[in-house]
Design an enzyme around this catalytic site. Structure first.
Site, PDB file in Angstrom:
ATOM      1  N   CYS A   1       4.485  12.386  -4.984  1.00  0.00           N
ATOM      2  CA  CYS A   1       3.198  13.060  -5.123  1.00  0.00           C
ATOM      3  C   CYS A   1       2.621  12.870  -6.514  1.00  0.00           C
ATOM      4  CB  CYS A   1       3.343  14.550  -4.799  1.00  0.00           C
ATOM      5  SG  CYS A   1       4.295  15.500  -5.995  1.00  0.00           S
ATOM      6  N   CYS A   2       1.331  13.219  -6.626  1.00  0.00           N
ATOM      7  CA  CYS A   2       0.612  13.126  -7.888  1.00  0.00           C
ATOM      8  C   CYS A   2       0.592  11.668  -8.378  1.00  0.00           C
ATOM      9  CB  CYS A   2       1.244  14.077  -8.901  1.00  0.00           C
ATOM     10  SG  CYS A   2       0.244  14.398 -10.368  1.00  0.00           S
ATOM     11  N   ILE A   3       1.075  11.398  -9.586  1.00  0.00           N
ATOM     12  CA  ILE A   3       1.091  10.043 -10.133  1.00  0.00           C
ATOM     13  C   ILE A   3       2.307   9.243  -9.664  1.00  0.00           C
ATOM     14  CG2 ILE A   3       2.385  10.671 -12.213  1.00  0.00           C
ATOM     15  CD1 ILE A   3      -0.595   8.187 -12.002  1.00  0.00           C
TER      16      ILE A   3
END
Length: 287
Positions: free
Chosen positions: A187-189
């Site tokens: 998730c995210c980066i």
């Protein structure tokens, strides 16, 4: 005794008998001390039968959004996995952080050094293992929360972009799980790690335009494409599933939004980790 008083006593006794009958145990059940029926011996036998439990490895990158793991993302993932009944083991590489950020100022703390494994142990409540010991053979899935630590400590993406290098154990783990056909959540980066190591996978970091600052890291999508991966646009509460490669991703705090929206997106990612019977039936039934 008057006939009127006798009638009143009969009515009281009848009402109490009715209440007693209502709470009497039904055939095949025994009464519990605090009320409510207990299962029959046959039902109890089935309930106690062993069920498969998903063993999930969660890989952290420090403690703190600007130089390590995004705490809210990690906590949310752990909550979703716990609710699903998964058996979780937390890992982190035993390496120095790229640098230490003073989170009150958003600036590097000069002369200060910290260790990724030691810092990650804060989130793991001390129960953490060196990433070098993680083997896909011992787990059913691997999950990588976001935070700048994924781009600074698990890789050099924050400095080198698409030309980044990935930590050797992170690369090994991603390849092991992929080759074993076991699901990977990021998730995210963190999806850039899958794009860099696995190449032609489908991932999401949310939207591809900043949209007035709502998606401040939207440019990451173009780097993912340049690495040979496919970027799929999703909302923050959604997750994308690459069925072929068993890679599940969600944008999380790549979007400037409220915690509960990120929590919902991470819930979607955690749930989608069990699609197509990737994980044992127990986890698939509870996620």
């Amino acid at each position: 005794m008057s006939s009127r008083r006798m009638a009143a006593i009969r009515a009281l006794v009848a009402s109490r008998l009715a209440v007693t009958a209502a709470f009497a145990p039904r055939p095949g059940l025994r009464a519990l001390p605090f009320g409510g029926p207990a299962p029959s011996p046959r039902a109890a036998l089935h309930a106690s039968a062993p069920r498969p439990v998903a063993r999930v490895a969660v890989v952290l990158s420090g403690c703190g959004v600007y130089d390590g793991t995004e705490l809210h993302e990690a906590s949310s993932i752990l909550v979703h996995l716990s609710r699903a009944g998964a058996e979780v083991q937390i890992f982190a590489p035993d390496i120095p952080q790229m640098h230490v950020i003073d989170h009150t100022k958003g600036q590097p703390s000069e002369g200060e050094t910290r260790n990724v494994l030691t810092e990650s142990a804060r989130i793991a409540r001390g129960k953490i293992t060196d990433l070098a010991k993680l083997s896909a053979a011992n787990h059913d899935a691997a999950v990588f929360p976001g935070g700048f630590g994924a781009a600074k400590n698990l890789s050099t993406f924050a400095v080198d972009g698409g030309d980044c290098k990935v930590n050797k154990d992170v690369e090994r783990v991603l390849k092991e799980f992929h080759q074993a056909g076991k699901p990977i959540g990021l998730c995210c980066i963190a999806p850039v790690l899958a794009a860099k190591v696995l190449g032609s996978v489908e991932v999401t970091v949310g939207h591809e335009q900043e949209e007035g600052g709502r998606w401040p890291h939207a440019g990451t999508a173009q780097v993912i494409k340049a690495l040979g991966a496919k970027h799929c646009v999703t909302g923050v509460t959604e997750a994308h599933v690459d069925q072929k490669n068993k890679v599940v991703t969600t944008a999380a705090f790549m979007c400037d939004t409220t915690f509960h929206h990120v929590h919902d997106g991470l819930g979607a990612m955690s749930s989608d980790l069990s699609v197509s019977s990737w994980l044992p039936d127990f986890c698939a039934a509870h996620l």
